[in-house]
Design a protein around this motif. Structure first.
Motif, PDB file in Angstrom:
ATOM      1  N   ARG A  66      53.053 -15.060  42.009  1.00 28.92           N
ATOM      2  CA  ARG A  66      52.921 -14.936  40.541  1.00 28.92           C
ATOM      3  C   ARG A  66      52.690 -16.305  39.905  1.00 28.92           C
ATOM      4  O   ARG A  66      51.881 -16.447  38.995  1.00 28.92           O
ATOM      5  CB  ARG A  66      54.161 -14.273  39.943  1.00 28.92           C
ATOM      6  N   ARG A  67      53.388 -17.331  40.390  1.00 27.44           N
ATOM      7  CA  ARG A  67      53.224 -18.678  39.867  1.00 27.44           C
ATOM      8  C   ARG A  67      51.797 -19.181  40.123  1.00 27.44           C
ATOM      9  O   ARG A  67      51.166 -19.757  39.252  1.00 27.44           O
ATOM     10  CB  ARG A  67      54.233 -19.633  40.498  1.00 27.44           C
ATOM     11  N   ILE A 112      49.086 -17.341  40.587  1.00 20.91           N
ATOM     12  CA  ILE A 112      48.165 -16.565  39.752  1.00 20.91           C
ATOM     13  C   ILE A 112      48.180 -17.093  38.328  1.00 20.91           C
ATOM     14  O   ILE A 112      47.132 -17.265  37.703  1.00 20.91           O
ATOM     15  CB  ILE A 112      48.509 -15.060  39.807  1.00 20.91           C
ATOM     16  N   ALA A 113      49.375 -17.373  37.805  1.00 22.32           N
ATOM     17  CA  ALA A 113      49.485 -17.916  36.448  1.00 22.32           C
ATOM     18  C   ALA A 113      48.816 -19.287  36.348  1.00 22.32           C
ATOM     19  O   ALA A 113      48.107 -19.572  35.377  1.00 22.32           O
ATOM     20  CB  ALA A 113      50.957 -18.006  36.030  1.00 22.32           C
ATOM     21  N   ALA A 114      48.997 -20.131  37.352  1.00 21.62           N
ATOM     22  CA  ALA A 114      48.378 -21.463  37.347  1.00 21.62           C
ATOM     23  C   ALA A 114      46.858 -21.355  37.422  1.00 21.62           C
ATOM     24  O   ALA A 114      46.142 -22.065  36.712  1.00 21.62           O
ATOM     25  CB  ALA A 114      48.910 -22.304  38.506  1.00 21.62           C
ATOM     26  N   THR A 155      45.043 -18.769  36.455  1.00 23.40           N
ATOM     27  CA  THR A 155      44.599 -18.198  35.185  1.00 23.40           C
ATOM     28  C   THR A 155      44.546 -19.269  34.103  1.00 23.40           C
ATOM     29  O   THR A 155      43.569 -19.352  33.352  1.00 23.40           O
ATOM     30  CB  THR A 155      45.532 -17.046  34.762  1.00 23.40           C
ATOM     31  N   GLU A 156      45.566 -20.101  34.025  1.00 25.86           N
ATOM     32  CA  GLU A 156      45.601 -21.162  33.015  1.00 25.86           C
ATOM     33  C   GLU A 156      44.510 -22.196  33.273  1.00 25.86           C
ATOM     34  O   GLU A 156      43.855 -22.657  32.337  1.00 25.86           O
ATOM     35  CB  GLU A 156      46.979 -21.831  32.983  1.00 25.86           C
ATOM     36  N   ARG A 196      41.217 -20.663  32.211  1.00 24.94           N
ATOM     37  CA  ARG A 196      41.110 -20.615  30.752  1.00 24.94           C
ATOM     38  C   ARG A 196      40.758 -21.995  30.197  1.00 24.94           C
ATOM     39  O   ARG A 196      39.920 -22.115  29.320  1.00 24.94           O
ATOM     40  CB  ARG A 196      42.416 -20.116  30.127  1.00 24.94           C
TER      41      ARG A 196
END
Length: 157
Positions: free
Chosen positions: A39-40, A42-44, A46-47, A50
């Motif tokens: 999850r970490r 994926i979040a990194a 994604t950020e 972006r």
């Protein structure tokens, strides 16, 4: 003797059961840690994606503004500065098309058509393929559609 054997069997069973429960607890903890790390990551990602999209959108907007300035600076046909203007404007339009390609490549597919339309409108304004229409009037609809699509894309990212 039977009691000692029975005690040994119960003790051994307890050790085996305790070891099994410990192994299960460790496996559950490991899987939980793996899911948290996934999850970490994926979040990194994604950020990071972006931020990359924001950068290419900012670059495109900057190039669009440069093209719009070139459209306003265009001299009257056969004017004294036409050759100098054309020499300066070629790289501006090239940068615009490069930036639009980056947006198409790295951003949401919903931006493809608004970027293309806005780019064509800017190109027409630069080369005065807009008749008697003022530059800002010619660009307004395409620019608004692009900005709206870009905002929506970033809001959903």
């Amino acid at each position: 003797m039977a009691a000692d054997l029975w005690t040994s069997v119960v003790s051994l069973s307890g050790v085996a059961l305790g070891g099994g429960l410990t192994a299960l607890a460790q496996r559950a903890t490991q899987r939980s840690a793996e899911r948290a790390e996934e999850r970490r990551q994926i979040a990194a990602t994604t950020e990071s994606r972006r931020a990359e999209q924001i950068d290419v959108l900012k670059e495109f907007v900057s190039c669009a503004q440069a093209a719009e300035r070139a459209a306003y600076r265009r001299p009257d046909p056969w004017g004294d500065d036409q050759d100098g203007w054309m020499t300066q404007t070629g790289p501006v339009v090239t940068a615009l098309w490069t930036a639009s390609g980056n947006v198409t490549l790295l951003c949401d597919e919903a931006l493809r058509e608004p970027v293309r339309t806005y780019g064509h409108a800017l190109n027409a304004a630069v080369w005065r393929d807009i008749g008697d229409v003022e530059v800002n009037e010619h660009l307004e609809e395409a620019e608004t559609a692009f900005m709206d699509a870009a905002r929506a894309s970033l809001a959903g990212a």
